[in-house]
Design a protein around this motif. Structure first.
Motif, mmCIF file in Angstrom:
data_model
loop_
_atom_site.group_PDB
_atom_site.id
_atom_site.type_symbol
_atom_site.label_atom_id
_atom_site.label_comp_id
_atom_site.label_asym_id
_atom_site.label_seq_id
_atom_site.Cartn_x
_atom_site.Cartn_y
_atom_site.Cartn_z
ATOM 1 N N GLY A 55 0.812 -1.210 0.000
ATOM 2 C CA GLY A 55 0.000 0.000 0.000
ATOM 3 C C GLY A 55 0.847 1.261 0.000
ATOM 4 O O GLY A 55 2.059 1.228 0.251
ATOM 5 N N ASN A 56 0.216 2.384 -0.293
ATOM 6 C CA ASN A 56 0.924 3.663 -0.351
ATOM 7 C C ASN A 56 1.334 4.179 1.031
ATOM 8 O O ASN A 56 2.349 4.855 1.160
ATOM 9 N N VAL A 57 0.544 3.886 2.045
ATOM 10 C CA VAL A 57 0.864 4.357 3.391
ATOM 11 C C VAL A 57 1.749 3.312 4.064
ATOM 12 O O VAL A 57 1.316 2.200 4.370
ATOM 13 N N LYS A 58 3.013 3.672 4.275
ATOM 14 C CA LYS A 58 3.980 2.759 4.862
ATOM 15 C C LYS A 58 4.011 2.931 6.372
ATOM 16 O O LYS A 58 3.988 4.060 6.894
ATOM 17 N N ILE A 59 4.077 1.803 7.062
ATOM 18 C CA ILE A 59 4.045 1.800 8.518
ATOM 19 C C ILE A 59 5.396 1.298 9.013
ATOM 20 O O ILE A 59 5.801 0.163 8.722
ATOM 21 N N THR A 101 4.526 6.671 10.200
ATOM 22 C CA THR A 101 3.880 6.343 8.931
ATOM 23 C C THR A 101 4.297 7.391 7.914
ATOM 24 O O THR A 101 4.627 8.522 8.271
ATOM 25 N N PHE A 102 4.300 7.003 6.642
ATOM 26 C CA PHE A 102 4.559 7.980 5.589
ATOM 27 C C PHE A 102 3.851 7.547 4.324
ATOM 28 O O PHE A 102 3.665 6.348 4.064
ATOM 29 N N ASP A 103 3.445 8.533 3.540
ATOM 30 C CA ASP A 103 2.626 8.317 2.350
ATOM 31 C C ASP A 103 3.507 8.406 1.114
ATOM 32 O O ASP A 103 4.179 9.411 0.886
ATOM 33 N N ASN A 151 6.843 12.853 -0.894
ATOM 34 C CA ASN A 151 8.032 12.577 -1.692
ATOM 35 C C ASN A 151 9.323 12.778 -0.910
ATOM 36 O O ASN A 151 10.294 13.328 -1.421
ATOM 37 N N ASP A 152 9.358 12.303 0.340
ATOM 38 C CA ASP A 152 10.583 12.466 1.117
ATOM 39 C C ASP A 152 11.285 11.137 1.401
ATOM 40 O O ASP A 152 12.132 11.053 2.285
#
Length: 565
Positions: free
Chosen positions: A210-214, A268-270, A278-279
């Motif tokens: 998924g796009n949201v990384k944990i 979390t990061f998207d 985009n970081d």
């Protein structure tokens, strides 16, 4: 119980060599007696992998999976005579097989438990009744017999055909502690058998889907004590292994995502191209080694056993951003430049370019036939990677994915489509298109086309040679020495102690590169008649590889006196 199992395996091996079709036991067979158990260990010097005598080697292999799966076997046993398959792989010049396996299987073996493998005795009578441990050792003995070495790869925590999709090295009952214990057991168990030359600690650590990384579900790389810090776990596991088995190569893969500022401060990061910030840098699973710049693996006195190992694929596995835009219309040279600048250089190529370590591309490959709209781009990728590997020979090693017929998104060197049938293959064929155009050009070969194995005694298959044969081959010698040795010329002997002319190992009255060759062959055990007193050029009382190093330096005039006091 363990002694009984080992004895059973030995008896099975003997029986198998006598009964399996295609396994010859006469003196005329091209497969010689089994290798010495402890003469083929490798280590790192700069960005080269070298043998115990300092000769550069090139690992050019392929992956063969199945012991990581529920079947607990090389899956091509379903379709063919697996002994014939192994012989075919050796004859085609694959000098290393990277063998995926699961932690839970290794841990079971370490406790004296031997889960069953799927019965394929209908194609392989010699395998009838073998459990997973016996079967694994049976495969090792047959790899040894044909001159193939093995890199053992923990592909997943649990034996599961999709287990590699889980991002971490621990899962369910398999904890970090069990992961380490299983590896240390393997190291202790096989430390006297150099058929297994390396351990790839964990296949493709990555993030959750998924796009949201944990962060709590993803592999990270930094200097923290976080439970998901792959750098920490890899370093600790490697050190524990090397304490009991200091000769084995340790391969450490990368992760998937890495923060652009090098700091893992997001829980979390998207990563969405629309909603993300985009970081983070992304790459293939296991292919992101950017963290090595900030937090390199430190193995202390064992650093010479470390090799970093990214994975890389083409657009038919996943259409990454670098396969879009200019790559689509680029010619091969421009396509390679795009891949290098947009992916390879900053994710892993810098490691060899900066002299940190050699690299092993643990997985690359892909489909070479079919009607997919991205096939032409996939072939362009394969040509680019092939050419890049060849340009970086000896610094960039590789194991192609894969031998198996069972890999859906890449295909294999075995096929049922267009290809060449082979004895024992039954319904398998050899994929000539994939092999001839993409793998064959980057296999280790002599100038006259003989495949070069990594064993000092056993040639690689029917069409190859051993390292010791290469060492005595004047046309190939310059490619296997870290320091080129000039054409033999007499060196004026320095004053000797008594009647001994130190360095004149062949007793011809001169000290030349011929003496280097003679001493190397003596150390490898291929000859026994030398002047041992003259060979002891450091006056240590024994003749070792140190004397060989000193003699090389003397012949090329780095030092001017023998003996070296």
């Amino acid at each position: 119980m363990k002694k009984f199992v080992v004895l059973s395996i030995a008896l099975i091996m003997i029986a198998t060599l006598l009964m399996v079709p295609g396994v010859q036991t006469s003196a005329e067979t091209s497969y010689t007696a089994l290798a010495e158990p402890d003469d083929d260990w490798l280590h790192v010097e700069g960005t080269d992998i070298v043998d115990k005598y300092g000769n550069k080697v090139w690992i050019t292999g392929a992956n063969w999976f199945g012991f990581n799966c529920r079947e607990r076997m090389l899956l091509d046993s379903y379709h063919s005579d697996i002994i014939a398959d192994i012989e075919m792989v050796a004859d085609k010049g694959i000098n290393v097989v990277r063998m995926p396996i699961a932690t839970d299987l290794l841990y079971a073996w370490s406790r004296g438990e031997y889960p069953p493998s799927t019965d394929t005795s209908f194609n392989n009578p010699a395998l009838a009744g073998l459990n997973s441990y016996e079967l694994f050792n049976f495969m090792l003995e047959n790899f040894k017999r044909v001159g193939i070495k093995v890199i053992l790869d923990v592909h997943s925590a649990q034996t599961d055909n999709q287990g590699h999709t889980y991002p971490l090295w621990y899962n369910g009952t398999i904890t970090e502690e069990i992961f380490k214990k299983a590896w240390v057991w393997v190291a202790e168990h096989y430390k006297n058998d150099d058929t297994i030359i390396g351990f790839d600690l964990k296949n493709e650590p990555h993030t959750n889907t998924g796009n949201v990384k944990i962060k709590a579900e993803s592999a990270i790389w930094d200097d923290s004590n976080h439970p998901n810090n792959w750098k920490r776990v890899a370093q600790e596991t490697a050190l524990a292994i090397l304490e009991v088995h200091p000769n084995v190569l340790i391969f450490v893969e990368g992760i998937e995502m890495y923060p652009k500022d090098g700091i893992w401060d997001d829980e979390t990061f998207d990563t969405s191209p629309w909603t993300g910030n985009n970081d983070y840098y992304g790459n293939w699973w296991g292919g992101n080694l950017r963290g090595v710049k900030d937090y390199p693996i430190n193995l202390g006195k064992y650093q010479s056993q470390l090799v970093y190992s990214p994975h890389d694929y083409g657009p038919l596995v996943y259409e990454q951003e670098w396969f879009k835009g200019d790559f689509i219309t680029a010619n091969d040279e421009e396509a390679k430049r795009i891949l290098y600048e947009e992916c390879w250089r900053d994710n892993w190529a810098f490691i060899m370019e900066d002299g940190i370590s050699p690299l092993l591309i643990g997985e690359w490959g892909g489909l070479t036939e079919g009607g997919d709209k991205l096939l032409d781009l996939n072939l362009k990728y394969l040509r680019s990677m092939r050419d890049y590997i060849l340009e970086n020979k000896f610094k960039l090693h590789h194991t192609f994915w894969c031998i198996n017929i069972d890999s859906a998104d890449t295909g294999g060197l075995f096929t049922r489509d267009e290809g060449t049938p082979f004895p024992g293959g039954r319904d398998l064929k050899w994929n000539d298109n994939k092999y001839d155009n993409y793998l064959y050009p980057v296999l280790w070969k002599t100038d006259d086309g003989k495949f070069i194995g990594l064993d000092h005694k056993i040639p690689l298959g029917k069409n190859g040679i051993s390292i010791s044969e290469l060492s005595d081959n004047p046309t190939s010698k310059p490619t296997t020495k870290p320091t080129p040795i000039p054409t033999p010329t007499a060196v004026s002997p320095t004053p000797s102690k008594g009647a001994v002319m130190y360095g004149d190992i062949n007793r011809d009255g001169k000290v030349t590169s011929t003496d280097i060759t003679v001493l190397r062959r003596y150390l490898m055990g291929t000859i026994t008649d030398i002047d041992r007193e003259a060979a002891d050029v450091n006056l240590s009382g024994t003749v070792t590889s140190t004397d060989l190093t000193i003699l090389k330096r003397y012949v090329i005039r780095i030092i001017t006196e023998l003996p070296l006091k």
